[in-house]
Motif scaffolding. Structure first.
Motif: not given
Length: 725
Positions: A242-243, A245, A248, A289
């Motif tokens: 999720c971290s 970036d 994502i 996120r």
């Protein structure tokens, strides 16, 4: 305490990280040990040194035993190492050092808005002697282990030449601390009492539920791993964590949602694009996120690193850590613990449910995670853990908490100082039970609608954010910041504001959107116009407060222009300004003074938008510049003084002074204070005391000095086993 002060500075080593543990947990750690200390009596006396194994420093011991003054920079460190390490474990025949006999140059610097770090302070003071920064680097190395050995022993950086050099560095600290002692004004008698009380509160500490803290920390780690799995699943393994970036962003662009960053200032726009595209999967990824940003959940591990063996965390308050004199937080940063809205009963029930599970060892982290997710989804565990942080502060066995806070003391104080009489009357009527909620009233006055039309929904929320964001000359940026804290979306806000605004005002305001520099926040015209209408309407409804900003500014300019003259703002005699050439002083209603160092009167040419012509014009403007600690960088820097900042400083400082009076009062009535957060006090009393209760506490806390006549004060108090307010 007659005669010169002794000045002392320790150098120590430990396997514990002082910055994370705080001095009290650090001092009780068995690996914490002194390299030694240097000291002298008087600012120019001979420098002397003590190391383990050296003969007793007889002159210093006699000085301490006699209760004479001992000067330090960050007095709590020297006092705690002296008492908890030297006296308790090494030299029990040495006298203890007391709070009352100490003098702290760090606190004296903070009281006049100067840097607390010694190296930055000496630069700010322009001192002839400065801190030895080469020695500082060696000290930092020697303060930590060189290596941990397989047999459990520790190897230290203990070469004889390094120890000698470290003690030379220690001696230079004594020299510069002595110089700071000469250059800084002493604390006033009243502030000296506040500082001593601060030290007492920090030594008391707050009790935490160490069992639930450990269980919560395990659940945080498990939840983050599970969220990473969800992210991998919904992105077909394109995003592993999720971290991440970059991955994502690439994945979102691949779905047709254009973005270059997920920074906190830009992610709302990305979320808007995902909503517009009706892409639920992208929305879930963005929310995952955002959940990973919840640094508040790291406080569970932070609690464990600073809790003492008796279950209490000490040293959580930083005296004068905020410019106007309020306390700042240390270690677990209690000022930043998330609050649970007392009106949100459903959320309170969820927090209580989580606490029940954390207290039951039969539930594993997986069990707890699965139960929460089954009802509320994968985003809920971390959010709920964040909301549960306060409840980890628990009164010890046989005790309970009694706490209270001043209701909207800043809004009341601002109206009182400015003479905004309608608002003072409204606060008093609300306190008496005869008037409406002030946030509802704020909306009603801004839009000139009957109070009956403002319910508990969005209109009240608009009024609330107006009141909290705009009192210190804040504009659209301040509203956005405060609105973000209360879930007010500018896009969703634009329609109700448009509907409530007459067409002429809306059109006139919308034209300003196109002025150079007007839209600094990247808003659409409709959003910007709605927020500017809210700002304009609040200011129109609060003319005395708006005028006070200009009056404070004019008074400061006049005082700097004529050193030696006392200048009052046009609207009040409760506040005054005075320049001695070196500092600009603001005298508060209590008599305490705020300091602005090295003030200068300057002129600059500024641009402004001329509404009638639609042109950008320029004019000369006078202002005061000063030197202070930048609130963001924490560096010593030049800043500009303006009316809104002055208003904020005065109001917050007045709120602080009112609270300090209350702290001493409740203590006298048997309520030992263990924590203060903004305008709130937390005390710890006997569980079964009938005398100590929330009603009695509220009555004591709400009393005020005659200095504050005309200021309506209201206190909301409570009692509980946990810190749940």
């Amino acid at each position: 305490m007659q005669g010169p002060s002794a000045h002392i500075d320790f150098e120590t080593r430990s396997a514990t990280d002082l910055t994370k543990s705080g001095v009290y947990r650090y001092a009780e750690d068995p690996t914490t040990w002194p390299w030694g200390f240097r000291w002298r009596i008087g600012n120019t006396g001979p420098m002397e040194e003590w190391r383990p194994g050296y003969p007793d420093p007889v002159r210093l011991l006699e000085h301490v035993a006699a209760g004479r003054r001992v000067g330090c920079h960050n007095a709590a460190f020297e006092r705690t190492i002296w008492n908890w390490v030297i006296v308790a474990r090494m030299c029990p025949h040495w006298p203890s050092m007391t709070i009352a006999q100490q003098d702290c140059t760090m606190s004296r610097a903070a009281a006049i808005a100067h840097p607390q770090k010694l190296e930055t302070l000496m630069v700010a003071l322009g001192a002839a002697q400065q801190k030895d920064m080469d020695g500082h680097r060696l000290m930092m190395k020697m303060a930590k282990p060189r290596r941990f050995n397989e047999d459990g022993t520790i190897t230290w950086w203990d070469a004889p030449e390094d120890i000698d050099r470290n003690m030379e560095y220690c001696g230079q600290d004594v020299v510069v601390e002595s110089m700071a002692d000469e250059m800084l004004p002493p604390l006033t008698e009243s502030e000296r009492a506040v500082w001593e009380y601060d030290q007492v509160i920090n030594e008391r500490g707050i009790n935490v539920d160490t069992f639930r803290v450990e269980r919560a920390a395990q659940l945080v780690e498990y939840s983050k791993k599970q969220n990473d799995k969800v992210m991998r699943d919904i992105t077909d393994r394109a995003v592993p964590k999720c971290s991440n970036d970059k991955k994502i962003v690439a994945w979102l662009n691949g779905r047709g949602i254009e973005c270059t960053s997920l920074a906190k200032g830009e992610i709302d726009d990305v979320k808007f694009l995902a909503e517009t595209a009706m892409d639920e999967t992208a929305m879930q990824a963005i929310k995952l996120r955002q959940a990973a940003w919840k640094t508040s959940t790291a406080k569970y591990r932070a609690m464990q690193k600073c809790v003492s063996s008796d279950g209490r965390i000490r040293g959580t308050l930083n005296y004068h850590g905020a410019g106007p004199g309020r306390w700042a937080g240390r270690l677990i940063q209690p000022q930043n613990l998330p609050r649970v809205d007392p009106d949100d009963e459903e959320l309170q029930q969820r927090v209580a449910f989580l606490n029940d599970m954390l207290g039951d060892p039969s539930y594993s982290p997986r069990d707890m995670y699965d139960m929460i997710v089954a009802v509320h989804g994968p985003l809920e565990p971390l959010d709920l853990l964040s909301k549960s942080l306060r409840s980890m502060i628990e009164a010890p066995e046989g005790k309970k908490f009694v706490g209270g806070d001043f209701s909207n003391i800043e809004g009341r104080g601002n109206a009182w100082l400015a003479g905004e009489q309608w608002k003072l009357d409204a606060f008093q009527a609300y306190d008496d039970g005869t008037g409406p909620d002030l946030y509802k009233l704020a909306y009603a006055r801004s839009f000139n609608v009957p109070i009956e039309e403002v319910g508990k929904g969005q209109k009240r929320q608009i009024g609330k954010v107006q009141e909290l964001a705009l009192g210190y000359q804040g504009g659209i940026g301040a509203y956005l910041t405060m609105g973000g804290n209360y879930g007010v979306d500018p896009f969703a806000l634009s329609k109700p504001v448009y509907d409530a605004t007459n067409a002429q005002q809306w059109d006139v305001t919308a034209r300003k959107y196109h002025a150079p520099g007007a839209n600094r926040h990247g808003l659409f015209e409709r959003e910007w116009t709605a927020l500017q209408v809210l700002v304009d309407n609040w200011r129109a409804a609060n003319p005395a407060i708006v005028q006070s900003w200009w009056n404070y500014q004019d008074a400061a300019i006049a005082a700097v222009a004529a050193p030696g003259n006392v200048v009052y703002p046009d609207h009040t005699r409760r506040v005054s300004y005075y320049s001695d050439g070196r500092c600009l002083w603001c005298v508060l209603p209590s008599g305490r003074m705020l300091c602005y160092a090295s003030p200068q009167l300057v002129e600059e040419r500024v641009e402004y938008y001329h509404a009638a012509s639609g042109e950008t014009r320029t004019r000369l403007k006078r202002k005061v510049t000063f030197w202070g600690v930048d609130s963001r960088t924490r560096q010593w820097a030049k800043s500009s003084l303006y009316g809104g900042l002055q208003c904020e400083n005065i109001v917050q400082a007045t709120a602080r002074d009112i609270m300090v009076d209350a702290m001493f009062r409740v203590e006298q009535y048997g309520y030992p204070v263990v924590l203060t957060v903004h305008d709130e006090l937390l005390t710890e009393v006997d569980m079964f005391s009938n005398y100590h209760n929330e009603h009695h506490f509220a009555d004591i806390m709400a009393q005020k000095s005659s200095v504050y006549d005309g200021l309506p004060v209201s206190v909301g108090a409570w009692e509980d086993k946990r810190y749940v307010k």
